[in-house]
Design a protein around this motif. Structure first.
Motif, PDB file in Angstrom:
ATOM      1  N   VAL A 133       0.943  -1.149   0.049  1.00  0.00           N
ATOM      2  CA  VAL A 133       0.176  -0.074   0.022  1.00  0.00           C
ATOM      3  C   VAL A 133       0.825   1.267  -0.017  1.00  0.00           C
ATOM      4  O   VAL A 133       0.384   2.212  -0.592  1.00  0.00           O
ATOM      5  CB  VAL A 133      -1.078   0.112   1.388  1.00  0.00           C
ATOM      6  CG1 VAL A 133      -1.966  -1.097   0.957  1.00  0.00           C
ATOM      7  CG2 VAL A 133      -0.163  -0.044   2.489  1.00  0.00           C
ATOM      8  N   SER A 134       2.365   0.993   0.488  1.00  0.00           N
ATOM      9  CA  SER A 134       2.980   2.345   0.535  1.00  0.00           C
ATOM     10  C   SER A 134       4.348   1.646   0.423  1.00  0.00           C
ATOM     11  O   SER A 134       4.763   0.900   1.233  1.00  0.00           O
ATOM     12  CB  SER A 134       2.764   3.375   1.436  1.00  0.00           C
ATOM     13  OG  SER A 134       2.687   2.843   2.722  1.00  0.00           O
ATOM     14  N   THR A 135       5.399   2.543   0.235  1.00  0.00           N
ATOM     15  CA  THR A 135       6.818   2.338   0.426  1.00  0.00           C
ATOM     16  C   THR A 135       7.400   3.762   0.932  1.00  0.00           C
ATOM     17  O   THR A 135       7.126   4.779   0.369  1.00  0.00           O
ATOM     18  CB  THR A 135       7.730   1.751  -0.688  1.00  0.00           C
ATOM     19  OG1 THR A 135       7.530   2.889  -1.795  1.00  0.00           O
ATOM     20  CG2 THR A 135       6.964   0.426  -1.140  1.00  0.00           C
ATOM     21  N   HIS A 136       8.512   3.793   1.701  1.00  0.00           N
ATOM     22  CA  HIS A 136       9.153   4.657   2.107  1.00  0.00           C
ATOM     23  C   HIS A 136      10.491   4.345   2.158  1.00  0.00           C
ATOM     24  O   HIS A 136      11.057   3.385   2.911  1.00  0.00           O
ATOM     25  CB  HIS A 136       8.645   5.075   3.679  1.00  0.00           C
ATOM     26  CG  HIS A 136       7.407   5.152   3.734  1.00  0.00           C
ATOM     27  ND1 HIS A 136       6.574   6.395   3.319  1.00  0.00           N
ATOM     28  CD2 HIS A 136       6.408   4.376   4.011  1.00  0.00           C
ATOM     29  CE1 HIS A 136       5.232   6.314   3.405  1.00  0.00           C
ATOM     30  NE2 HIS A 136       4.942   5.076   3.770  1.00  0.00           N
ATOM     31  N   THR A 137      11.364   5.358   1.750  1.00  0.00           N
ATOM     32  CA  THR A 137      12.986   5.230   1.975  1.00  0.00           C
ATOM     33  C   THR A 137      13.555   5.721   3.461  1.00  0.00           C
ATOM     34  O   THR A 137      12.904   6.691   3.509  1.00  0.00           O
ATOM     35  CB  THR A 137      13.646   6.165   0.711  1.00  0.00           C
ATOM     36  OG1 THR A 137      13.251   5.487  -0.423  1.00  0.00           O
ATOM     37  CG2 THR A 137      15.113   5.857   0.725  1.00  0.00           C
ATOM     38  N   ALA A 138      14.308   4.884   3.707  1.00  0.00           N
ATOM     39  CA  ALA A 138      14.746   5.164   5.129  1.00  0.00           C
ATOM     40  C   ALA A 138      16.250   4.591   5.154  1.00  0.00           C
ATOM     41  O   ALA A 138      16.467   3.413   5.202  1.00  0.00           O
ATOM     42  CB  ALA A 138      14.033   4.698   6.295  1.00  0.00           C
TER      43      ALA A 138
END
Length: 175
Positions: A133-138
């Motif tokens: 449903v979503s991705t986030h770069t960390a």
């Protein structure tokens, strides 16, 4: 209390100290699988969590430069199999850098989900099929959040099986 400040750009000794301190936390061991371009992709993970029960949602952190990220991002679906204490060899094999894509799961018993045909590790404590449903770069990782679309207990698994855990940079079992 000992305070160890970190530089804005941490030095190698600071990074190593962080890894040592963070590794003192016991975590479960799982395998993320995806089917991409007709091939099975799988990797051992220790950074995953259930996010919400309504709707059932989980997250996993994947090394951003690994081929698993491309597979999960491109297909939009993946599975998470939570390993039991007897599956240390599976965890070791799928954590090995440079594993071949061709034949990766030949020595690992698995079955496929009905909806997407994504691999699920047989004998795992439990498994979840998810749609991203979503991705986030960390930093060096991609945090992938997925909604659970199917779940179950691995074939051959029992409610009394013990989980495989990772603590102090080693696989261990409870009890």
């Amino acid at each position: 209390m000992q305070i160890e400040p970190l530089d804005a750009q941490p030095t190698e000794p600071q990074v190593e100290r962080y890894r040592t301190l963070a590794a003192e936390h016991a975590v479960g061991v799982g395998v993320v699988c995806s089917r991409y371009r007709g091939k099975d992709h799988a990797i051992t993970v220790t950074a995953f969590a259930d996010v919400s029960y309504d709707p059932p949602t989980m997250l996993v952190c994947l090394y951003d430069m690994g081929r698993m990220c491309e597979a999960v991002e491109s297909t939009g679906s993946w599975t998470l199999s939570l390993l039991n204490a007897r599956q240390r060899s599976v965890a070791n094999w799928l954590a090995s850098p440079g594993n071949p894509v061709e034949g990766l799961l030949d020595s690992v018993p698995f079955h496929r989900t009905e909806r997407t045909g994504t691999p699920v590790i047989d004998g795992c404590l439990s498994w979840f099929e998810l749609d991203t449903v979503s991705t986030h770069t960390a930093a060096t990782h991609l945090v992938v959040i997925g909604r659970v679309t199917a779940m179950g207990r691995g074939p051959g698994a029992h409610a009394t099986d013990r989980p495989l855990i990772h603590v102090a940079r080693e696989y261990k079992t409870l009890g």
